[in-house]
Design an enzyme around this catalytic site. Structure first.
Site, mmCIF file in Angstrom:
data_model
loop_
_atom_site.group_PDB
_atom_site.id
_atom_site.type_symbol
_atom_site.label_atom_id
_atom_site.label_comp_id
_atom_site.label_asym_id
_atom_site.label_seq_id
_atom_site.Cartn_x
_atom_site.Cartn_y
_atom_site.Cartn_z
ATOM 1 N N GLU A 157 2.575 5.080 -11.656
ATOM 2 C CA GLU A 157 2.443 3.990 -10.673
ATOM 3 C C GLU A 157 0.972 3.591 -10.661
ATOM 4 O OE1 GLU A 157 4.945 2.808 -8.344
ATOM 5 O OE2 GLU A 157 3.973 2.743 -6.387
ATOM 6 N N TYR B 52 0.857 -1.199 0.000
ATOM 7 C CA TYR B 52 0.000 0.000 0.000
ATOM 8 C C TYR B 52 0.889 1.244 0.000
ATOM 9 C CZ TYR B 52 -4.042 -2.892 0.987
ATOM 10 O OH TYR B 52 -5.054 -3.821 0.901
ATOM 11 N N SER B 53 0.537 2.198 -0.845
ATOM 12 C CA SER B 53 1.318 3.441 -0.925
ATOM 13 C C SER B 53 1.199 4.234 0.362
ATOM 14 C CB SER B 53 0.799 4.328 -2.052
ATOM 15 O OG SER B 53 1.090 3.758 -3.276
ATOM 16 N N CYS C 213 -0.961 8.242 -10.690
ATOM 17 C CA CYS C 213 -1.089 7.140 -9.740
ATOM 18 C C CYS C 213 -2.548 6.717 -9.582
ATOM 19 C CB CYS C 213 -0.523 7.532 -8.378
ATOM 20 S SG CYS C 213 -0.437 6.138 -7.238
ATOM 21 N N TYR D 143 -1.875 0.192 -10.511
ATOM 22 C CA TYR D 143 -2.175 -1.237 -10.384
ATOM 23 C C TYR D 143 -3.579 -1.435 -9.850
ATOM 24 C CZ TYR D 143 0.121 -0.360 -5.754
ATOM 25 O OH TYR D 143 0.547 0.147 -4.550
HETATM 26 P P1 NAP Z 1 -12.167 4.430 -7.534
HETATM 27 O O1 NAP Z 1 -12.843 4.794 -6.284
HETATM 28 O O2 NAP Z 1 -12.783 3.369 -8.373
HETATM 29 O O3 NAP Z 1 -11.947 5.753 -8.338
HETATM 30 C C1 NAP Z 1 -11.322 5.757 -9.523
HETATM 31 C C2 NAP Z 1 -11.925 6.850 -10.371
HETATM 32 O O4 NAP Z 1 -11.295 6.768 -11.626
HETATM 33 C C3 NAP Z 1 -13.414 6.667 -10.599
HETATM 34 O O5 NAP Z 1 -14.002 7.934 -10.696
HETATM 35 C C4 NAP Z 1 -13.446 5.940 -11.910
HETATM 36 O O6 NAP Z 1 -14.631 6.171 -12.625
HETATM 37 C C5 NAP Z 1 -12.296 6.613 -12.618
HETATM 38 N N1 NAP Z 1 -11.802 5.802 -13.725
HETATM 39 C C6 NAP Z 1 -12.115 4.521 -14.053
HETATM 40 N N2 NAP Z 1 -11.460 4.148 -15.173
HETATM 41 C C7 NAP Z 1 -10.726 5.218 -15.553
HETATM 42 C C8 NAP Z 1 -9.859 5.448 -16.646
HETATM 43 N N3 NAP Z 1 -9.605 4.518 -17.556
HETATM 44 N N4 NAP Z 1 -9.273 6.658 -16.755
HETATM 45 C C9 NAP Z 1 -9.514 7.610 -15.835
HETATM 46 N N5 NAP Z 1 -10.336 7.463 -14.790
HETATM 47 C C10 NAP Z 1 -10.933 6.268 -14.645
HETATM 48 O O7 NAP Z 1 -10.667 4.016 -7.263
HETATM 49 P P2 NAP Z 1 -10.093 2.981 -6.202
HETATM 50 O O8 NAP Z 1 -11.089 1.896 -5.947
HETATM 51 O O9 NAP Z 1 -9.545 3.757 -5.068
HETATM 52 O O10 NAP Z 1 -8.932 2.348 -7.014
HETATM 53 C C11 NAP Z 1 -7.754 3.029 -7.221
HETATM 54 C C12 NAP Z 1 -6.730 2.108 -7.835
HETATM 55 O O11 NAP Z 1 -5.471 2.703 -7.581
HETATM 56 C C13 NAP Z 1 -6.679 0.704 -7.263
HETATM 57 O O12 NAP Z 1 -6.591 -0.179 -8.344
HETATM 58 C C14 NAP Z 1 -5.406 0.695 -6.459
HETATM 59 O O13 NAP Z 1 -4.784 -0.578 -6.473
HETATM 60 C C15 NAP Z 1 -4.596 1.706 -7.197
HETATM 61 N N6 NAP Z 1 -3.609 2.349 -6.331
HETATM 62 C C16 NAP Z 1 -2.401 2.380 -6.757
HETATM 63 C C17 NAP Z 1 -1.458 2.924 -5.960
HETATM 64 C C18 NAP Z 1 -0.098 2.898 -6.402
HETATM 65 O O14 NAP Z 1 0.780 3.183 -5.626
HETATM 66 N N7 NAP Z 1 0.108 2.588 -7.648
HETATM 67 C C19 NAP Z 1 -1.737 3.504 -4.759
HETATM 68 C C20 NAP Z 1 -3.017 3.488 -4.365
HETATM 69 C C21 NAP Z 1 -3.957 2.909 -5.174
HETATM 70 P P3 NAP Z 1 -15.827 5.087 -12.769
HETATM 71 O O15 NAP Z 1 -15.604 4.047 -11.727
HETATM 72 O O16 NAP Z 1 -17.060 5.882 -12.563
HETATM 73 O O17 NAP Z 1 -15.712 4.557 -14.163
#
Ligand code: NAP
Length: 317
Positions: free
Chosen positions: A315, A95-96, A276, A317
């Site tokens: 970043e 987790y970030s 991210c 995933y």
């Molecule tokens: P979420 O609540 O589902 O919010 C994401 C937002 O982005 C929603 O408004 C969603 O819209 C929108 N979205 C969906 N597809 C998109 C696209 N192709 N382009 C742009 N926007 C889009 O998010 P979450 O559940 O917190 O998930 C976040 C993700 O980030 C997880 O997969 C997590 O693993 C990842 N993450 C990564 C890191 C890292 O360090 N890499 C850190 C934290 C989190 P709709 O749902 O309305 O389509």
């Protein structure tokens, strides 16, 4: 917070990006020798009325000894129990870190995470809404509970050592906001005075994460621009230029809306862009960047150029 330096007195974390990365300790704690940390806060960031879906938590963990983690790094969480798929003990989940370098309390004795309660579908059995082991474990933690952590890990998503001479564009979807919250606090605590943008995409307005903190920054720091994209409540007014699913307002649409100002910043050779969050978000963002670059005569593949110049970090995933 509150400590302000002149630009000439910036506390540069390290004289160069390379040195910054070399001097950052990683993997101090492993599965065989994890660190026990204690939950001191578990605060819901999204509206209670959204129920167990869209349940996002800010968790603060206190530790004795040392757990040096900075924004852009991740902490490994070891959920107790057995993985139902592998029949082996649960492996660590990364987790970030959502806190600044010295932690939310400024004493270097805590770190924080931003965690969404995850549900998944088993493709073999067709079962739906299965609670993710680690995220539900974390979201259900109470103050005083002990958690085993590994790490910290990661060196490629950090702020550069010479951050004081750079402009930043941060783009997050959902909990991808975690590193940017920590980075913004770090930047402002150290007297950062250049252009920094945050574009945050969430499904609903009452699911905006750390919105009060970012609004306060926007009031206090005139060069901080805070934009949001509320996908399920706002429509995409540029649907012929930027296609989105069901014509939703996504972060890339907001980027297009502010294209002139954005391009002005990104044209500067010292600017950096960080993305991210959800895997796939870059597929919508890169075409927008490329269109901006093309329009400005920078070439057809502005995103690739930014990457090649080490000015674009992703970043997802
Ligand atoms: P979420 O609540 O589902 O919010 C994401 C937002 O982005 C929603 O408004 C969603 O819209 C929108 N979205 C969906 N597809 C998109 C696209 N192709 N382009 C742009 N926007 C889009 O998010 P979450 O559940 O917190 O998930 C976040 C993700 O980030 C997880 O997969 C997590 O693993 C990842 N993450 C990564 C890191 C890292 O360090 N890499 C850190 C934290 C989190 P709709 O749902 O309305 O389509």
């Amino acid at each position: 917070m509150g400590v302000s330096f002149q630009v000439s007195k910036f506390v540069i974390l390290s004289p160069s990006m390379e040195n910054t990365q070399k001097s950052i300790p990683i993997n101090l704690y492993r599965i065989s020798s994890p660190l026990a940390v204690e939950v001191i806060e578990n605060r819901r960031l999204t509206a209670e009325s959204r129920g167990r879906k869209n349940d996002v938590r800010h968790l603060v963990f206190k530790f004795n000894g040392s757990y040096p983690c900075i924004p852009g790094q991740s902490a490994g969480i070891l959920p107790p129990g057995i993985d139902s798929r592998t029949k082996r003990p649960n492996s660590p989940r990364l987790y970030s870190v959502a806190s600044p370098s010295t932690g939310d309390h400024g004493d270097g004795k805590t770190f924080s995470l931003c965690v969404t309660r995850h549900f998944w579908e088993n493709p073999q059995t067709g079962e739906k809404d299965l609670p993710g082991a680690a995220s539900n474990y974390l979201c259900d933690l109470r103050v005083g509970d002990k958690v085993k952590v590994t790490g910290p890990t990661g060196k490629h998503f950090l702020l550069p050592g010479d951050f004081g001479v750079r402009d930043f564009i941060f783009v997050a979807t959902g909990t991808g906001i975690a590193p940017f919250r920590g980075m913004l606090i770090d930047l402002f605590q150290q007297g950062y005075e250049r252009n920094v943008w945050l574009i945050l995409g969430v499904p609903y307005k009452d699911c905006l994460l750390y919105d009060d903190e970012f609004r306060a920054f926007a009031v206090k720091y005139p060069k901080f621009t805070y934009l949001t994209a509320i996908s399920r409540e706002e429509n995409n007014p540029f649907s012929s230029e930027v296609q989105t699913r069901q014509n939703k307002m996504y972060v890339q649409v907001r980027m297009y809306e502010y294209r002139e100002k954005l391009l002005k910043i990104l044209s500067g050779s010292n600017s950096m862009m960080y993305l991210c969050g959800l895997k796939g978000m870059e597929e919508g963002i890169f075409p927008v960047l490329n269109a901006l670059g093309k329009g400005a005569g920078i070439g057809d593949s502005f995103a690739e150029k930014l990457k090649a110049d080490q000015r674009l970090r992703v970043e997802v995933y």
